[in-house]
Design a protein around this motif. Structure first.
Motif, PDB file in Angstrom:
ATOM      1  N   ALA A 138      52.415  37.020  28.686  1.00  0.00           N
ATOM      2  CA  ALA A 138      52.275  36.960  30.148  1.00  0.00           C
ATOM      3  C   ALA A 138      52.321  38.358  30.754  1.00  0.00           C
ATOM      4  CB  ALA A 138      53.373  36.088  30.743  1.00  0.00           C
ATOM      5  N   GLY A 139      53.217  39.207  30.249  1.00  0.00           N
ATOM      6  CA  GLY A 139      53.277  40.591  30.732  1.00  0.00           C
ATOM      7  C   GLY A 139      51.985  41.344  30.451  1.00  0.00           C
ATOM      8  N   LEU A 140      51.419  41.134  29.272  1.00  0.00           N
ATOM      9  CA  LEU A 140      50.144  41.781  28.943  1.00  0.00           C
ATOM     10  C   LEU A 140      48.998  41.255  29.814  1.00  0.00           C
ATOM     11  CD1 LEU A 140      50.397  41.930  25.044  1.00  0.00           C
ATOM     12  CD2 LEU A 140      50.552  43.846  26.663  1.00  0.00           C
ATOM     13  N   ALA A 141      49.054  39.981  30.169  1.00  0.00           N
ATOM     14  CA  ALA A 141      48.031  39.426  31.048  1.00  0.00           C
ATOM     15  C   ALA A 141      48.104  40.060  32.435  1.00  0.00           C
ATOM     16  CB  ALA A 141      48.187  37.910  31.147  1.00  0.00           C
ATOM     17  N   VAL A 142      49.308  40.247  32.948  1.00  0.00           N
ATOM     18  CA  VAL A 142      49.467  40.907  34.255  1.00  0.00           C
ATOM     19  C   VAL A 142      49.016  42.365  34.156  1.00  0.00           C
ATOM     20  CG1 VAL A 142      51.159  41.681  35.965  1.00  0.00           C
ATOM     21  CG2 VAL A 142      51.270  39.366  35.065  1.00  0.00           C
ATOM     22  N   LEU A 143      49.367  43.043  33.065  1.00  0.00           N
ATOM     23  CA  LEU A 143      48.940  44.428  32.878  1.00  0.00           C
ATOM     24  C   LEU A 143      47.409  44.528  32.820  1.00  0.00           C
ATOM     25  CD1 LEU A 143      49.753  47.384  32.372  1.00  0.00           C
ATOM     26  CD2 LEU A 143      49.769  46.843  29.930  1.00  0.00           C
ATOM     27  N   ALA A 144      46.773  43.606  32.093  1.00  0.00           N
ATOM     28  CA  ALA A 144      45.307  43.608  32.020  1.00  0.00           C
ATOM     29  C   ALA A 144      44.699  43.373  33.394  1.00  0.00           C
ATOM     30  CB  ALA A 144      44.840  42.538  31.045  1.00  0.00           C
ATOM     31  N   LEU A 145      45.326  42.502  34.165  1.00  0.00           N
ATOM     32  CA  LEU A 145      44.850  42.237  35.517  1.00  0.00           C
ATOM     33  C   LEU A 145      44.966  43.488  36.392  1.00  0.00           C
ATOM     34  CD1 LEU A 145      43.888  40.043  37.526  1.00  0.00           C
ATOM     35  CD2 LEU A 145      46.295  39.610  37.994  1.00  0.00           C
ATOM     36  N   LEU A 146      46.108  44.184  36.279  1.00  0.00           N
ATOM     37  CA  LEU A 146      46.318  45.383  37.086  1.00  0.00           C
ATOM     38  C   LEU A 146      45.400  46.536  36.683  1.00  0.00           C
ATOM     39  CD1 LEU A 146      50.216  45.337  37.395  1.00  0.00           C
ATOM     40  CD2 LEU A 146      48.517  44.614  39.085  1.00  0.00           C
ATOM     41  N   LEU A 147      45.017  46.582  35.422  1.00  0.00           N
ATOM     42  CA  LEU A 147      44.122  47.644  34.943  1.00  0.00           C
ATOM     43  C   LEU A 147      42.647  47.292  35.063  1.00  0.00           C
ATOM     44  CD1 LEU A 147      46.086  48.752  31.749  1.00  0.00           C
ATOM     45  CD2 LEU A 147      46.015  49.870  33.991  1.00  0.00           C
ATOM     46  N   SER A 148      42.358  46.101  35.562  1.00  0.00           N
ATOM     47  CA  SER A 148      40.974  45.667  35.680  1.00  0.00           C
ATOM     48  C   SER A 148      40.290  46.359  36.870  1.00  0.00           C
ATOM     49  CB  SER A 148      40.899  44.150  35.844  1.00  0.00           C
ATOM     50  OG  SER A 148      41.398  43.778  37.108  1.00  0.00           O
ATOM     51  N   ALA A 149      39.004  46.112  37.017  1.00  0.00           N
ATOM     52  CA  ALA A 149      38.222  46.734  38.085  1.00  0.00           C
ATOM     53  C   ALA A 149      38.237  45.918  39.379  1.00  0.00           C
ATOM     54  CB  ALA A 149      36.785  46.924  37.612  1.00  0.00           C
ATOM     55  N   LEU A 150      39.137  44.968  39.479  1.00  0.00           N
ATOM     56  CA  LEU A 150      39.238  44.189  40.712  1.00  0.00           C
ATOM     57  C   LEU A 150      39.777  45.057  41.843  1.00  0.00           C
ATOM     58  CD1 LEU A 150      40.832  40.904  39.321  1.00  0.00           C
ATOM     59  CD2 LEU A 150      38.487  41.202  40.109  1.00  0.00           C
ATOM     60  N   TRP A 167      42.293  46.049  44.906  1.00  0.00           N
ATOM     61  CA  TRP A 167      43.749  46.028  44.891  1.00  0.00           C
ATOM     62  C   TRP A 167      44.309  44.742  45.473  1.00  0.00           C
ATOM     63  CZ3 TRP A 167      46.365  45.521  49.425  1.00  0.00           C
ATOM     64  CH2 TRP A 167      45.653  45.791  50.599  1.00  0.00           C
ATOM     65  N   TRP A 168      43.666  44.184  46.504  1.00  0.00           N
ATOM     66  CA  TRP A 168      44.178  42.967  47.114  1.00  0.00           C
ATOM     67  C   TRP A 168      43.990  41.762  46.195  1.00  0.00           C
ATOM     68  CZ3 TRP A 168      40.786  39.023  48.123  1.00  0.00           C
ATOM     69  CH2 TRP A 168      39.437  39.339  48.183  1.00  0.00           C
ATOM     70  N   MET A 169      42.938  41.763  45.359  1.00  0.00           N
ATOM     71  CA  MET A 169      42.763  40.688  44.383  1.00  0.00           C
ATOM     72  C   MET A 169      43.822  40.789  43.285  1.00  0.00           C
ATOM     73  SD  MET A 169      40.427  38.453  44.947  1.00  0.00           S
ATOM     74  CE  MET A 169      39.776  37.808  43.446  1.00  0.00           C
ATOM     75  N   LYS A 170      44.168  42.017  42.904  1.00  0.00           N
ATOM     76  CA  LYS A 170      45.216  42.205  41.899  1.00  0.00           C
ATOM     77  C   LYS A 170      46.550  41.680  42.417  1.00  0.00           C
ATOM     78  CE  LYS A 170      43.077  46.338  39.974  1.00  0.00           C
ATOM     79  NZ  LYS A 170      43.244  47.768  39.704  1.00  0.00           N
ATOM     80  N   ILE A 171      46.845  41.983  43.677  1.00  0.00           N
ATOM     81  CA  ILE A 171      48.103  41.528  44.283  1.00  0.00           C
ATOM     82  C   ILE A 171      48.104  40.003  44.442  1.00  0.00           C
ATOM     83  CG2 ILE A 171      49.464  41.584  46.424  1.00  0.00           C
ATOM     84  CD1 ILE A 171      48.653  44.540  46.657  1.00  0.00           C
TER      85      ILE A 171
END
Length: 145
Positions: free
Chosen positions: A25-37, A39-43
């Motif tokens: 789950a932590g890696l999934a959140v990290l991948a989401l934060l490092l993605s090209a989305l 900033w508001w989609m990441k949040i």
């Protein structure tokens, strides 16, 4: 052939499995934060991933099964934390190396998945379960054919 002896074991959820799911789950959140989305989609999506992880991990850590037994007559019994003994049937099983995953069905409480791993069960119990479950394999494979 003589009948197989009964197998009984206490059950508690595997802490190692919970840790692995937490890391994933932590890696999934990290991948989401490092993605090209943006900033508001990441949040917006990060809490969704965390809520999904909590909803997955909670049932694993709060198992209502405290012990299980497989009788010589192929009958299963689950001892619940409420001190009830319930008859169960083996829905399915998987053996993955040292891990044994049992899916047991009860009439009153539905399906219970029990993961027996090195951190929550005895090696001898898992070995005996693997040996006895192996005798069920030919019947299961012939039923599928």
């Amino acid at each position: 052939m003589t009948s197989a002896p009964a197998i009984g074991f206490e059950y508690r959820p595997s802490p190692g499995y919970r840790r692995v799911l937490t890391v994933v789950a932590g890696l999934a959140v990290l991948a989401l934060l490092l993605s090209a989305l943006t900033w508001w989609m990441k949040i917006l999506l990060s809490p969704v991933v965390l809520v999904a992880a909590v909803r997955t991990i909670r049932p694993i850590t709060q198992s209502s099964v405290s012990a299980a037994g497989w009788g010589a007559d192929d009958s299963w019994t689950l001892h619940m934390t409420s001190h009830d003994d319930l008859p169960a049937t083996l829905g399915s099983f998987r053996v993955l190396g040292a891990l044994v995953l049992l899916r047991l069905k009860t009439a009153q409480h539905g399906t219970h998945s029990l993961l027996l791993a090195p951190d929550n069960s005895d090696a001898d119990i898992r070995r005996r379960l693997r040996m006895r479950l192996a005798t069920l394999q030919p019947e299961a494979s012939s039923a599928r054919a």
